[in-house]
Design a protein around this motif. Structure first.
Motif, PDB file in Angstrom:
ATOM      1  N   GLU A   1      -8.855  44.293 -42.150  1.00 25.73           N
ATOM      2  CA  GLU A   1      -7.440  43.332 -40.579  1.00 25.73           C
ATOM      3  C   GLU A   1      -7.344  45.424 -40.312  1.00 25.73           C
ATOM      4  OE1 GLU A   1      -4.448  40.939 -41.878  1.00 25.73           O
ATOM      5  OE2 GLU A   1      -6.395  39.588 -42.262  1.00 25.73           O
ATOM      6  N   THR A   2      -7.580  46.823 -42.042  1.00 26.19           N
ATOM      7  CA  THR A   2      -6.916  47.862 -41.199  1.00 26.19           C
ATOM      8  C   THR A   2      -8.231  49.043 -41.059  1.00 26.19           C
ATOM      9  OG1 THR A   2      -6.644  48.116 -43.422  1.00 26.19           O
ATOM     10  CG2 THR A   2      -5.086  47.544 -42.590  1.00 26.19           C
ATOM     11  N   CYS A   3      -8.955  48.654 -42.004  1.00 23.62           N
ATOM     12  CA  CYS A   3     -10.413  49.892 -41.808  1.00 23.62           C
ATOM     13  C   CYS A   3     -10.904  49.803 -40.327  1.00 23.62           C
ATOM     14  CB  CYS A   3     -11.768  49.286 -42.823  1.00 23.62           C
ATOM     15  SG  CYS A   3     -11.720  49.678 -44.213  1.00 23.62           S
ATOM     16  N   ASP A   4     -10.922  50.974 -39.626  1.00 26.10           N
ATOM     17  CA  ASP A   4     -11.777  51.616 -38.196  1.00 26.10           C
ATOM     18  C   ASP A   4     -13.014  50.136 -38.241  1.00 26.10           C
ATOM     19  OD1 ASP A   4     -10.471  53.117 -38.464  1.00 26.10           O
ATOM     20  OD2 ASP A   4     -11.694  54.719 -38.468  1.00 26.10           O
ATOM     21  N   TYR A   5     -13.654  49.905 -39.564  1.00 27.61           N
ATOM     22  CA  TYR A   5     -15.225  49.256 -39.631  1.00 27.61           C
ATOM     23  C   TYR A   5     -15.611  48.884 -40.829  1.00 27.61           C
ATOM     24  CZ  TYR A   5     -19.372  47.765 -39.184  1.00 27.61           C
ATOM     25  OH  TYR A   5     -21.063  46.781 -39.139  1.00 27.61           O
ATOM     26  N   PHE A   6     -15.989  47.195 -40.903  1.00 27.29           N
ATOM     27  CA  PHE A   6     -15.858  46.742 -42.573  1.00 27.29           C
ATOM     28  C   PHE A   6     -16.886  45.801 -42.182  1.00 27.29           C
ATOM     29  CE2 PHE A   6     -15.341  43.285 -44.945  1.00 27.29           C
ATOM     30  CZ  PHE A   6     -14.762  43.347 -45.826  1.00 27.29           C
ATOM     31  N   LEU A   7     -17.496  45.499 -43.080  1.00 27.48           N
ATOM     32  CA  LEU A   7     -18.731  44.997 -42.839  1.00 27.48           C
ATOM     33  C   LEU A   7     -19.008  44.237 -44.369  1.00 27.48           C
ATOM     34  CD1 LEU A   7     -21.763  43.590 -41.895  1.00 27.48           C
ATOM     35  CD2 LEU A   7     -22.772  45.499 -43.495  1.00 27.48           C
ATOM     36  N   SER A   8     -19.481  42.735 -45.166  1.00 27.25           N
ATOM     37  CA  SER A   8     -19.461  42.661 -45.804  1.00 27.25           C
ATOM     38  C   SER A   8     -20.594  41.844 -45.950  1.00 27.25           C
ATOM     39  CB  SER A   8     -18.428  41.051 -46.437  1.00 27.25           C
ATOM     40  OG  SER A   8     -18.566  40.045 -45.946  1.00 27.25           O
ATOM     41  N   TYR A   9     -21.573  40.766 -47.165  1.00 28.02           N
ATOM     42  CA  TYR A   9     -23.136  40.445 -46.886  1.00 28.02           C
ATOM     43  C   TYR A   9     -22.840  39.825 -48.102  1.00 28.02           C
ATOM     44  CZ  TYR A   9     -24.559  44.551 -50.397  1.00 28.02           C
ATOM     45  OH  TYR A   9     -24.533  45.260 -51.081  1.00 28.02           O
ATOM     46  N   ARG A  10     -23.290  38.723 -48.212  1.00 31.89           N
ATOM     47  CA  ARG A  10     -23.391  37.817 -49.700  1.00 31.89           C
ATOM     48  C   ARG A  10     -24.581  36.483 -49.312  1.00 31.89           C
ATOM     49  NH1 ARG A  10     -19.441  33.144 -49.977  1.00 31.89           N
ATOM     50  NH2 ARG A  10     -19.262  32.015 -48.220  1.00 31.89           N
ATOM     51  N   ARG A  11     -25.761  36.097 -50.421  1.00 34.37           N
ATOM     52  CA  ARG A  11     -27.013  35.100 -49.939  1.00 34.37           C
ATOM     53  C   ARG A  11     -26.023  33.843 -50.103  1.00 34.37           C
ATOM     54  NH1 ARG A  11     -27.693  38.446 -53.930  1.00 34.37           N
ATOM     55  NH2 ARG A  11     -28.112  36.893 -55.373  1.00 34.37           N
ATOM     56  N   ILE A  12     -26.111  33.123 -49.329  1.00 29.40           N
ATOM     57  CA  ILE A  12     -26.135  31.832 -49.069  1.00 29.40           C
ATOM     58  C   ILE A  12     -27.494  30.862 -49.196  1.00 29.40           C
ATOM     59  CG2 ILE A  12     -24.785  29.391 -48.699  1.00 29.40           C
ATOM     60  CD1 ILE A  12     -22.653  31.554 -47.587  1.00 29.40           C
ATOM     61  N   GLY A  13     -28.003  30.528 -50.042  1.00 25.58           N
ATOM     62  CA  GLY A  13     -29.134  29.036 -49.988  1.00 25.58           C
ATOM     63  C   GLY A  13     -30.049  30.829 -49.421  1.00 25.58           C
ATOM     64  N   THR A  14     -31.549  29.953 -48.220  1.00 26.67           N
ATOM     65  CA  THR A  14     -32.478  31.288 -48.357  1.00 26.67           C
ATOM     66  C   THR A  14     -31.560  32.159 -46.410  1.00 26.67           C
ATOM     67  OG1 THR A  14     -32.190  29.253 -47.211  1.00 26.67           O
ATOM     68  CG2 THR A  14     -34.169  29.602 -48.236  1.00 26.67           C
ATOM     69  N   ASP A  15     -30.279  32.110 -46.663  1.00 20.98           N
ATOM     70  CA  ASP A  15     -29.301  32.681 -45.744  1.00 20.98           C
ATOM     71  C   ASP A  15     -28.614  33.857 -46.148  1.00 20.98           C
ATOM     72  OD1 ASP A  15     -30.135  31.091 -43.463  1.00 20.98           O
ATOM     73  OD2 ASP A  15     -28.716  30.213 -43.905  1.00 20.98           O
ATOM     74  N   VAL A  16     -28.253  34.698 -45.158  1.00 23.43           N
ATOM     75  CA  VAL A  16     -27.539  35.984 -45.549  1.00 23.43           C
ATOM     76  C   VAL A  16     -26.433  35.566 -44.946  1.00 23.43           C
ATOM     77  CG1 VAL A  16     -27.205  38.501 -45.917  1.00 23.43           C
ATOM     78  CG2 VAL A  16     -29.177  37.155 -46.484  1.00 23.43           C
ATOM     79  N   GLU A  17     -25.353  35.620 -45.058  1.00 21.41           N
ATOM     80  CA  GLU A  17     -24.418  35.552 -44.650  1.00 21.41           C
ATOM     81  C   GLU A  17     -23.495  36.715 -44.141  1.00 21.41           C
ATOM     82  OE1 GLU A  17     -20.553  32.575 -44.290  1.00 21.41           O
ATOM     83  OE2 GLU A  17     -20.008  34.194 -46.064  1.00 21.41           O
ATOM     84  N   TYR A  18     -22.965  37.608 -43.063  1.00 23.26           N
ATOM     85  CA  TYR A  18     -22.228  38.780 -42.697  1.00 23.26           C
ATOM     86  C   TYR A  18     -21.164  38.345 -41.739  1.00 23.26           C
ATOM     87  CZ  TYR A  18     -27.113  41.274 -43.735  1.00 23.26           C
ATOM     88  OH  TYR A  18     -28.095  41.706 -43.429  1.00 23.26           O
ATOM     89  N   GLU A  19     -20.807  38.896 -42.570  1.00 20.00           N
ATOM     90  CA  GLU A  19     -18.636  39.329 -41.986  1.00 20.00           C
ATOM     91  C   GLU A  19     -18.512  41.059 -41.274  1.00 20.00           C
ATOM     92  OE1 GLU A  19     -16.409  36.250 -44.365  1.00 20.00           O
ATOM     93  OE2 GLU A  19     -16.837  38.413 -45.629  1.00 20.00           O
ATOM     94  N   MET A  20     -18.133  41.263 -39.966  1.00 25.56           N
ATOM     95  CA  MET A  20     -18.066  42.251 -39.789  1.00 25.56           C
ATOM     96  C   MET A  20     -17.004  42.614 -38.693  1.00 25.56           C
ATOM     97  SD  MET A  20     -21.479  43.576 -37.694  1.00 25.56           S
ATOM     98  CE  MET A  20     -21.511  42.364 -36.815  1.00 25.56           C
ATOM     99  N   SER A  21     -15.715  43.194 -38.417  1.00 25.63           N
ATOM    100  CA  SER A  21     -14.466  43.903 -38.818  1.00 25.63           C
ATOM    101  C   SER A  21     -14.434  44.814 -38.216  1.00 25.63           C
ATOM    102  CB  SER A  21     -13.193  43.075 -39.005  1.00 25.63           C
ATOM    103  OG  SER A  21     -12.140  43.023 -38.409  1.00 25.63           O
ATOM    104  N   ALA A  22     -13.550  45.214 -36.906  1.00 27.71           N
ATOM    105  CA  ALA A  22     -13.518  46.832 -36.265  1.00 27.71           C
ATOM    106  C   ALA A  22     -12.238  46.888 -35.035  1.00 27.71           C
ATOM    107  CB  ALA A  22     -15.027  47.496 -35.285  1.00 27.71           C
ATOM    108  N   ASP A  23     -11.709  48.375 -35.413  1.00 27.41           N
ATOM    109  CA  ASP A  23     -10.973  48.086 -34.295  1.00 27.41           C
ATOM    110  C   ASP A  23     -11.192  48.658 -33.413  1.00 27.41           C
ATOM    111  OD1 ASP A  23      -8.060  49.117 -33.759  1.00 27.41           O
ATOM    112  OD2 ASP A  23      -8.202  51.091 -34.425  1.00 27.41           O
ATOM    113  N   THR A  24     -11.006  47.620 -32.382  1.00 26.04           N
ATOM    114  CA  THR A  24     -11.922  47.498 -31.296  1.00 26.04           C
ATOM    115  C   THR A  24     -11.761  46.549 -30.080  1.00 26.04           C
ATOM    116  OG1 THR A  24     -14.194  48.252 -30.064  1.00 26.04           O
ATOM    117  CG2 THR A  24     -13.938  47.022 -31.515  1.00 26.04           C
ATOM    118  N   ASP A  25     -12.076  46.352 -29.292  1.00 27.05           N
ATOM    119  CA  ASP A  25     -11.501  45.147 -28.169  1.00 27.05           C
ATOM    120  C   ASP A  25     -12.848  44.806 -27.376  1.00 27.05           C
ATOM    121  OD1 ASP A  25     -12.035  47.078 -25.982  1.00 27.05           O
ATOM    122  OD2 ASP A  25      -9.870  46.765 -24.958  1.00 27.05           O
ATOM    123  N   GLY A  26     -13.425  45.390 -28.211  1.00 32.08           N
ATOM    124  CA  GLY A  26     -15.051  45.321 -27.332  1.00 32.08           C
ATOM    125  C   GLY A  26     -16.678  45.161 -28.460  1.00 32.08           C
TER     126      GLY A  26
END
Length: 279
Positions: free
Chosen positions: A102-127
């Motif tokens: 919630e405070t980084c200029d940019y944040f990314l996380s990744y983890r494996r779920i079965g045969t998928d990869v789940e990504y989470e992204m967040s950035a200080d932007t309105d675009g």
């Protein structure tokens, strides 16, 4: 004789009652069609399936002409947990030391779920905020997943392919289980993508290791524009989704004293001040 007479009267009375039951009422006559068949009055079906079908018929078209339900998501967006970074998921943070999703200029996380990869992204932007998968740390010929905040307040996941310095949107989108939110001047999203995909130029296999390109910037009417900084950050090594790392990358404002040249300069100045000017 009296008993027989009363029995006859009772029989006549029963016949009259039976005729009244089979005679059509004025309401029944009104419900008959022109062909003499009884009309049909649809009873109200008070059930969830009926409600759902009637509700989903209430649609409007997106800017691209695709219909979607008018209702907002039922479940609120679950906040990204950084406590799991380096343990049950990998994280990359760019910004101020100690920052989180919630405070980084940019944040990314990744983890494996079965045969998928789940990504989470967040950035200080309105675009928009995006991650690219590159083989050479350079922009061009890269598979990119981006989350874009449109003028209607929705955050949607798009698939792009970098052609030189330009990101071209690709119709084939491998994302699923998409979630997104624009809140507190930040674009945040979560989605899954298959580990393995059929061989195609615009899609990479995520079971392989790639350099990760990080970018974010403004959007105009749901279309991305140039990223906010001239040289977006890039992971210094290839990222494997089989290794959960917690990587911190200081933003430009916090990189000054991390440069070897700057450290050498500081040492030289300190030595000069301690020794004094030569006589």
């Amino acid at each position: 004789m009296v008993f027989l007479r009363r029995l006859v009267q009772l029989s006549v009375l029963l016949v009259q009652i039976g005729r009244r039951e089979v005679e059509p009422s004025p309401t029944d006559e009104a419900l008959r069609t022109d062909h003499g068949e009884p009309g049909h009055k649809e009873p109200h079906k008070d059930s969830y399936s009926t409600f759902a079908s009637e509700f989903l018929e209430s649609r409007y078209l997106s800017d691209d002409g695709y219909p979607f339900p008018t209702a907002p998501p039922v479940d609120p967006f679950a906040k990204i947990k950084v406590i799991d970074c380096g343990i049950t998921k990998g994280c990359i943070r760019y910004g101020k030391p100690g920052c989180d999703a919630e405070t980084c200029d940019y944040f990314l996380s990744y983890r494996r779920i079965g045969t998928d990869v789940e990504y989470e992204m967040s950035a200080d932007t309105d675009g928009w905020v995006a991650v690219g998968f590159s083989s050479d740390k350079k922009m061009g010929g890269d598979d990119v997943m981006g989350c874009v905040h449109d003028d209607n307040g929705r955050v949607r996941i798009h698939h792009f392919y970098n052609v030189g310095q330009w990101a071209k949107e690709i119709k084939r989108n491998p994302a699923r289980d998409e979630e997104g939110i624009f809140e507190s001047s930040r674009v945040t999203c979560r989605f899954k993508r298959p580990l393995y995909v059929p061989r195609e130029e615009t899609l990479v296999d995520l079971h392989l290791s790639w350099y990760y390109l990080f970018a974010w910037g403004p959007a105009i009417q749901g279309s991305i524009t140039r990223h906010d900084i001239d040289a977006p950050p890039v992971s210094d090594h290839m990222i494997s989704i089989y290794k959960y790392e917690d990587i911190f990358m200081p933003s430009t404002a916090y990189q000054t004293f991390n440069s070897p040249f700057c450290l050498l300069l500081i040492v030289a100045l300190t030595f000069y001040l301690l020794m004094g000017t030569p006589q």
